[in-house]
Write an enzyme that holds these catalytic residues in place. Structure first.
Site, mmCIF file in Angstrom:
data_model
loop_
_atom_site.group_PDB
_atom_site.id
_atom_site.type_symbol
_atom_site.label_atom_id
_atom_site.label_comp_id
_atom_site.label_asym_id
_atom_site.label_seq_id
_atom_site.Cartn_x
_atom_site.Cartn_y
_atom_site.Cartn_z
ATOM 1 N N LYS A 185 0.811 -1.234 0.000
ATOM 2 C CA LYS A 185 0.000 0.000 0.000
ATOM 3 C C LYS A 185 0.843 1.283 0.000
ATOM 4 C CE LYS A 185 -4.253 -1.860 1.968
ATOM 5 N NZ LYS A 185 -5.287 -1.712 3.000
ATOM 6 N N ASP A 238 -10.356 2.625 1.931
ATOM 7 C CA ASP A 238 -10.532 1.988 3.256
ATOM 8 C C ASP A 238 -11.383 2.859 4.178
ATOM 9 O OD1 ASP A 238 -9.090 -0.326 2.730
ATOM 10 O OD2 ASP A 238 -7.181 0.570 3.322
#
Ligand code: ATR
Length: 293
Positions: free
Chosen positions: A76, A113
């Site tokens: 990420k 997210d």
């Protein structure tokens, strides 16, 4: 007639990059939406070793024509550095979980997210009864960053982050500018629950194969809502304890489903976000059974 098909005429391709990746549920959930909506796309899991992100991303976009992909552990942060352009949530969290190649060819890093965590709680009927005075978050890792950002957006008066390494929690709060945040150790966790409206487990404790999460909820108000980012098992010991004493509890699978929706919309060109419902949950849970069986 031109030799090259326009973008809308080609079968859209996307997927998920991670290491390990064989147990990812993302192909099952995107596959479900593609089939349900009758769209001619493909979504695949690709195992990409740590340190190999840039080469893999370039090849998928340039050689294989992918419209983008999800990014999971451990890539990420590498994805954030790779993308020349970012959406506001990716900038805020310093991490990218969704890469989108836009119509003009720009490779944009997004973070969904935060949307996933918010949408999971906001779609629960109990959410509207939850106060905004105090939230307690267990953990200060990557997943916890999105949670703190959501707590800020919801306007929580106080945010307490419980973490084994207190310095990590302090850094997280400082980086997100959470001036109403406090970092404490596990010995102070039970005391932190007094007067809390919301308790979130953002650690890996309680996950299958990890150590158990050992925390008594006796000082937590009954009106508080408890949620766990762990979704394997779906009903963690923390959620079971919460329900047993009458607290509302929301499991973590919904966050996974909701975080996937914006990427799907961008790659496969749907006018609205694809639906997260009981049928999708059941499908994904059945696939998980098969993968772990
Ligand atoms: P993620 O990206 O999923 O959040 P992570 O960055 O590795 O994963 O963070 C894991 C979280 O679980 C951290 O808050 C970690 O605490 P530390 O920051 O002190 O490492 C917490 N965690 C993991 N194992 C733990 C354990 N055995 N006891 C206490 N906390 C633990």
């Amino acid at each position: 007639m031109t030799a090259r098909a326009t973008r809308s005429q080609t079968e859209a391709r996307a997927g998920v990059l991670g290491w390990p990746i064989s147990h990812s549920l993302s192909p099952a959930l995107h596959g479900y939406w593609l089939e349900r909506l009758g769209l001619p796309g493909r979504y695949e899991a690709r195992a990409v070793e740590p340190g190999r992100f840039d080469g893999a991303a370039r090849s998928l976009i340039q050689d294989e024509g992918w419209r983008g992909f999800n990014v999971t552990i451990p890539h990420k942060e590498a994805a954030f550095r790779y993308c020349p352009d970012h959406d506001p949530d990716a900038r805020r969290l310093g991490a990218v979980n969704t890469v989108v190649v836009t119509e003009d060819g720009t490779v944009q890093g997004r973070n969904t997210d935060l949307h996933g965590f918010r949408a999971n709680l906001e779609s629960d009927p109990e959410w509207r009864h939850v106060g905004r005075a105090r939230a307690v978050l267990l953990g200060a890792g990557g997943a916890s960053r999105a949670v703190v950002a959501a707590l800020q957006d919801w306007g929580f008066g106080e945010i307490t982050v419980v973490n084994r390494t207190v310095g990590k929690a302090e850094t997280l709060l400082a980086e997100l500018g959470a001036v109403n945040g406090t970092a404490v150790t596990w010995t102070e966790a039970e005391a932190a629950l007094v007067g809390a409206d919301l308790l979130i487990n953002g650690t890996s404790l309680g996950m299958i194969g990890q150590q158990p999460l050992d925390l008594s909820l006796r000082s937590l108000p009954r009106a508080a809502l408890v949620t766990d980012l762990v979704y394997a098992p779906l009903e963690t010991a923390l959620l079971a304890q919460a329900r047993q004493r009458g607290n509302a509890a929301v499991d973590g699978l919904g966050m996974l489903l909701h975080q996937a929706a914006p990427g799907f919309q961008a790659w496969f060109g749907t006018p609205t976000l694809p639906r997260v419902d009981e049928a999708l949950r059941n499908h994904v849970l059945a696939v998980r059974e098969r993968l772990s069986g």
